[in-house]
Design a protein around this motif. Structure first.
Motif, PDB file in Angstrom:
ATOM      1  N   LEU A  31       0.830  -1.208   0.000  1.00  0.00           N
ATOM      2  CA  LEU A  31       0.000   0.000   0.000  1.00  0.00           C
ATOM      3  C   LEU A  31       0.863   1.257   0.000  1.00  0.00           C
ATOM      4  CD1 LEU A  31      -2.808  -0.998   2.525  1.00  0.00           C
ATOM      5  CD2 LEU A  31      -3.023  -0.754   0.052  1.00  0.00           C
ATOM      6  N   ALA A  32       1.946   1.233   0.765  1.00  0.00           N
ATOM      7  CA  ALA A  32       2.842   2.389   0.801  1.00  0.00           C
ATOM      8  C   ALA A  32       3.467   2.634  -0.570  1.00  0.00           C
ATOM      9  CB  ALA A  32       3.930   2.166   1.844  1.00  0.00           C
ATOM     10  N   ASP A  33       3.861   1.568  -1.242  1.00  0.00           N
ATOM     11  CA  ASP A  33       4.417   1.717  -2.592  1.00  0.00           C
ATOM     12  C   ASP A  33       3.375   2.279  -3.545  1.00  0.00           C
ATOM     13  OD1 ASP A  33       6.859   0.759  -1.783  1.00  0.00           O
ATOM     14  OD2 ASP A  33       6.524  -1.280  -2.509  1.00  0.00           O
ATOM     15  N   PHE A  34       2.147   1.765  -3.447  1.00  0.00           N
ATOM     16  CA  PHE A  34       1.072   2.236  -4.310  1.00  0.00           C
ATOM     17  C   PHE A  34       0.781   3.719  -4.080  1.00  0.00           C
ATOM     18  CE2 PHE A  34      -3.527   3.072  -4.759  1.00  0.00           C
ATOM     19  CZ  PHE A  34      -3.686   2.825  -6.116  1.00  0.00           C
ATOM     20  N   ALA A  35       0.829   4.157  -2.829  1.00  0.00           N
ATOM     21  CA  ALA A  35       0.493   5.543  -2.492  1.00  0.00           C
ATOM     22  C   ALA A  35       1.611   6.530  -2.820  1.00  0.00           C
ATOM     23  CB  ALA A  35       0.143   5.647  -1.012  1.00  0.00           C
ATOM     24  N   THR A  36       2.826   6.031  -3.002  1.00  0.00           N
ATOM     25  CA  THR A  36       3.957   6.918  -3.256  1.00  0.00           C
ATOM     26  C   THR A  36       3.724   7.738  -4.527  1.00  0.00           C
ATOM     27  OG1 THR A  36       5.495   5.412  -2.183  1.00  0.00           O
ATOM     28  CG2 THR A  36       6.429   7.017  -3.702  1.00  0.00           C
ATOM     29  N   GLY A  37       3.855   9.034  -4.403  1.00  0.00           N
ATOM     30  CA  GLY A  37       3.692   9.919  -5.546  1.00  0.00           C
ATOM     31  C   GLY A  37       2.261  10.272  -5.880  1.00  0.00           C
ATOM     32  N   LYS A  38       1.297   9.743  -5.136  1.00  0.00           N
ATOM     33  CA  LYS A  38      -0.121  10.033  -5.391  1.00  0.00           C
ATOM     34  C   LYS A  38      -0.627  10.948  -4.272  1.00  0.00           C
ATOM     35  CE  LYS A  38      -1.046   5.608  -7.699  1.00  0.00           C
ATOM     36  NZ  LYS A  38       0.277   4.967  -7.503  1.00  0.00           N
ATOM     37  N   THR A  39      -0.696  12.217  -4.571  1.00  0.00           N
ATOM     38  CA  THR A  39      -1.079  13.214  -3.563  1.00  0.00           C
ATOM     39  C   THR A  39      -2.477  12.937  -3.026  1.00  0.00           C
ATOM     40  OG1 THR A  39       0.271  14.877  -4.670  1.00  0.00           O
ATOM     41  CG2 THR A  39      -1.395  15.670  -3.128  1.00  0.00           C
ATOM     42  N   GLY A  40      -2.598  12.932  -1.699  1.00  0.00           N
ATOM     43  CA  GLY A  40      -3.902  12.762  -1.065  1.00  0.00           C
ATOM     44  C   GLY A  40      -4.156  11.373  -0.534  1.00  0.00           C
ATOM     45  N   LEU A  41      -3.359  10.384  -0.957  1.00  0.00           N
ATOM     46  CA  LEU A  41      -3.515   9.037  -0.411  1.00  0.00           C
ATOM     47  C   LEU A  41      -2.725   8.929   0.887  1.00  0.00           C
ATOM     48  CD1 LEU A  41      -3.325   6.609  -3.470  1.00  0.00           C
ATOM     49  CD2 LEU A  41      -5.320   7.718  -2.437  1.00  0.00           C
ATOM     50  N   ARG A  42      -3.286   8.196   1.836  1.00  0.00           N
ATOM     51  CA  ARG A  42      -2.642   8.069   3.150  1.00  0.00           C
ATOM     52  C   ARG A  42      -2.826   6.660   3.661  1.00  0.00           C
ATOM     53  NH1 ARG A  42      -4.398   8.600   8.422  1.00  0.00           N
ATOM     54  NH2 ARG A  42      -2.849   9.370   9.918  1.00  0.00           N
ATOM     55  N   VAL A  43      -1.720   6.012   3.980  1.00  0.00           N
ATOM     56  CA  VAL A  43      -1.749   4.664   4.538  1.00  0.00           C
ATOM     57  C   VAL A  43      -1.703   4.755   6.062  1.00  0.00           C
ATOM     58  CG1 VAL A  43      -0.576   2.435   4.658  1.00  0.00           C
ATOM     59  CG2 VAL A  43      -0.643   3.703   2.485  1.00  0.00           C
ATOM     60  N   ALA A  48      -8.304  12.565  -1.952  1.00  0.00           N
ATOM     61  CA  ALA A  48      -8.022  12.267  -3.360  1.00  0.00           C
ATOM     62  C   ALA A  48      -9.151  11.396  -3.893  1.00  0.00           C
ATOM     63  CB  ALA A  48      -6.678  11.566  -3.503  1.00  0.00           C
ATOM     64  N   THR A  49     -10.361  11.922  -3.858  1.00  0.00           N
ATOM     65  CA  THR A  49     -11.542  11.115  -4.177  1.00  0.00           C
ATOM     66  C   THR A  49     -11.509  10.553  -5.597  1.00  0.00           C
ATOM     67  OG1 THR A  49     -12.740  13.143  -4.769  1.00  0.00           O
ATOM     68  CG2 THR A  49     -12.998  12.315  -2.524  1.00  0.00           C
ATOM     69  N   ALA A  50     -10.862  11.270  -6.515  1.00  0.00           N
ATOM     70  CA  ALA A  50     -10.797  10.786  -7.896  1.00  0.00           C
ATOM     71  C   ALA A  50     -10.022   9.482  -8.010  1.00  0.00           C
ATOM     72  CB  ALA A  50     -10.167  11.850  -8.796  1.00  0.00           C
ATOM     73  N   LEU A  51      -9.188   9.197  -7.026  1.00  0.00           N
ATOM     74  CA  LEU A  51      -8.385   7.979  -7.044  1.00  0.00           C
ATOM     75  C   LEU A  51      -9.118   6.789  -6.425  1.00  0.00           C
ATOM     76  CD1 LEU A  51      -4.849   9.351  -6.062  1.00  0.00           C
ATOM     77  CD2 LEU A  51      -5.664   8.684  -8.332  1.00  0.00           C
ATOM     78  N   GLY A  52     -10.332   6.997  -5.964  1.00  0.00           N
ATOM     79  CA  GLY A  52     -11.082   5.926  -5.329  1.00  0.00           C
ATOM     80  C   GLY A  52     -11.161   4.645  -6.155  1.00  0.00           C
ATOM     81  N   PRO A  53     -11.560   4.704  -7.413  1.00  0.00           N
ATOM     82  CA  PRO A  53     -11.625   3.478  -8.215  1.00  0.00           C
ATOM     83  C   PRO A  53     -10.272   2.777  -8.343  1.00  0.00           C
ATOM     84  CG  PRO A  53     -12.891   5.225  -9.252  1.00  0.00           C
ATOM     85  CD  PRO A  53     -12.133   5.861  -8.131  1.00  0.00           C
ATOM     86  N   ASP A  54      -9.197   3.559  -8.454  1.00  0.00           N
ATOM     87  CA  ASP A  54      -7.863   2.958  -8.536  1.00  0.00           C
ATOM     88  C   ASP A  54      -7.497   2.257  -7.231  1.00  0.00           C
ATOM     89  OD1 ASP A  54      -7.605   3.977 -11.089  1.00  0.00           O
ATOM     90  OD2 ASP A  54      -6.521   5.763 -10.432  1.00  0.00           O
TER      91      ASP A  54
END
Length: 252
Positions: free
Chosen positions: A114-126, A140-146
Motif C-alpha cells: 500500500l505504501a508503494d502504491f500511495a507513493t507519488g499520489k497526492t492525497g492518499l494516506r496509509v 483524493a476522491t478521484a483515485l477511489g476506483p484505482d
C-alpha cells in the motif's frame, strides 16, 4: 423498505431494557479529512457517561479505531469497546483488551504494498492500525476506483484476509471477525445479556452490527442516508445522534 425515522423524543425509560452499540466516526462524531483531526464535541463524553449509567452499563463503542485511540478521544471516560472492527475487544470499562492474533508477515507485506502504491499520489494516506492496515483517499476522491481496484488485485493471492471498503477508505483485515461478531459476544455477557440491542453506525462497515441487532429483534440505526442498508431506523447526521443521546442522558 427504507429505514424509518427514529423517535428522537423517546425517554430514558423507553431504552431502559436495551443495550447500545455505538459506532464513533460519522455516527457520534463528525468525519474529518484525517482520522486524527476529528473533534469530540463538548458535552458528548458526559452524556455518554450518564446514559451508560442509566442503562446499567450496557453501552459499548464498536469502532474501526483501536481501543487505545477511543480511550484517548473520550478520556477520562472508559467504556466496553470493540476496536478495529472486532479485532480488539474489551468487556468492561478499563478492563484488559483482547486482540485477535494476526499474521504479522502478511500484514507487513500488505502495508508495504500500500505504501508503494500511495507513493507519488497526492492525497492518499496509509494508516497502520495494529492488527489491520487502511488506505484513505478522502483527500483524493478521484483515485477511489484505482484504490479499490488495487485492493482487489493485492488480495487476489492472500488467503485469510479481505478488504473492507468504507467511506473514502479501504481497510485490510483478517477474515472471521467483524462488528457483528463483536456485538454477539457482548450480548452473551452481563450487563448486555437479555437486553434488546440497538446498533448505530453510518457506514457499510456497520452493516454486520446492524444484522446482529436485527437477529435479536433489536434496532439497527443508520446515521446518514447511505443506501443500501439493512437498518430499520435512521437519524440524519451525527448532530442528530448527539442530540438524541443528550436528551436520553438528561431525562428523568
Amino acid at each position: 423498505m427504507p429505514p424509518q425515522p427514529l423517535d428522537s423524543t423517546a425517554s430514558a425509560d423507553s431504552i431502559s431494557g436495551m443495550a447500545l452499540f455505538l459506532d464513533v466516526d460519522g455516527c457520534l462524531i463528525d468525519l474529518a479529512e484525517r482520522p486524527e483531526d476529528v473533534v469530540v464535541p463538548a458535552g458528548l463524553i458526559g452524556d455518554l457517561e450518564r446514559l451508560s449509567t442509566r442503562i446499567g452499563g450496557a453501552l459499548a463503542l464498536v469502532s474501526g479505531r483501536a481501543i487505545a485511540d477511543l480511550d484517548r478521544l473520550f478520556a477520562p471516560l472508559s467504556l466496553p469497546a470493540a476496536g478495529q472492527h472486532g479485532l480488539e475487544w474489551r468487556a468492561a470499562p478499563a478492563g484488559p483488551v483482547e486482540r485477535v492474533p494476526v499474521d504479522r508477515t502478511v500484514l507487513a507485506r500488505l502495508a508495504a504494498a500500500l505504501a508503494d502504491f500511495a507513493t507519488g499520489k497526492t492525497g492518499l494516506r496509509v494508516e497502520p492500525k495494529g492488527a489491520a492496515v487502511a488506505i484513505h483517499y478522502r483527500q483524493a476522491t478521484a483515485l477511489g476506483p484505482d484504490v479499490i481496484a488495487f485492493a482487489e488485485t493485492l488480495l487476489a493471492g492472500t488467503a485469510g484476509w479481505h478488504a473492507l471498503a468504507g467511506k473514502m477508505v479501504v481497510e485490510f483485515k483478517p477474515d472471521g471477525v467483524d462488528k457483528g461478531s463483536a456485538v454477539e459476544r457482548f450480548l452473551a455477557l452481563p450487563p448486555f445479556a437479555g437486553r434488546r440491542p440497538l446498533a448505530a453506525g453510518d457506514d457499510v462497515t456497520d452493516e454486520d452490527a446492524f444484522a446482529a441487532a436485527l437477529r435479536h429483534d433489536g434496532v439497527a440505526l443508520q446515521v446518514g442516508d447511505r443506501e443500501p442498508t439493512v437498518a430499520n431506523r435512521r437519524l440524519p447526521d451525527p448532530a442528530a445522534m448527539r442530540d438524541w443521546i443528550a436528551r436520553l442522558a438528561a431525562s428523568r
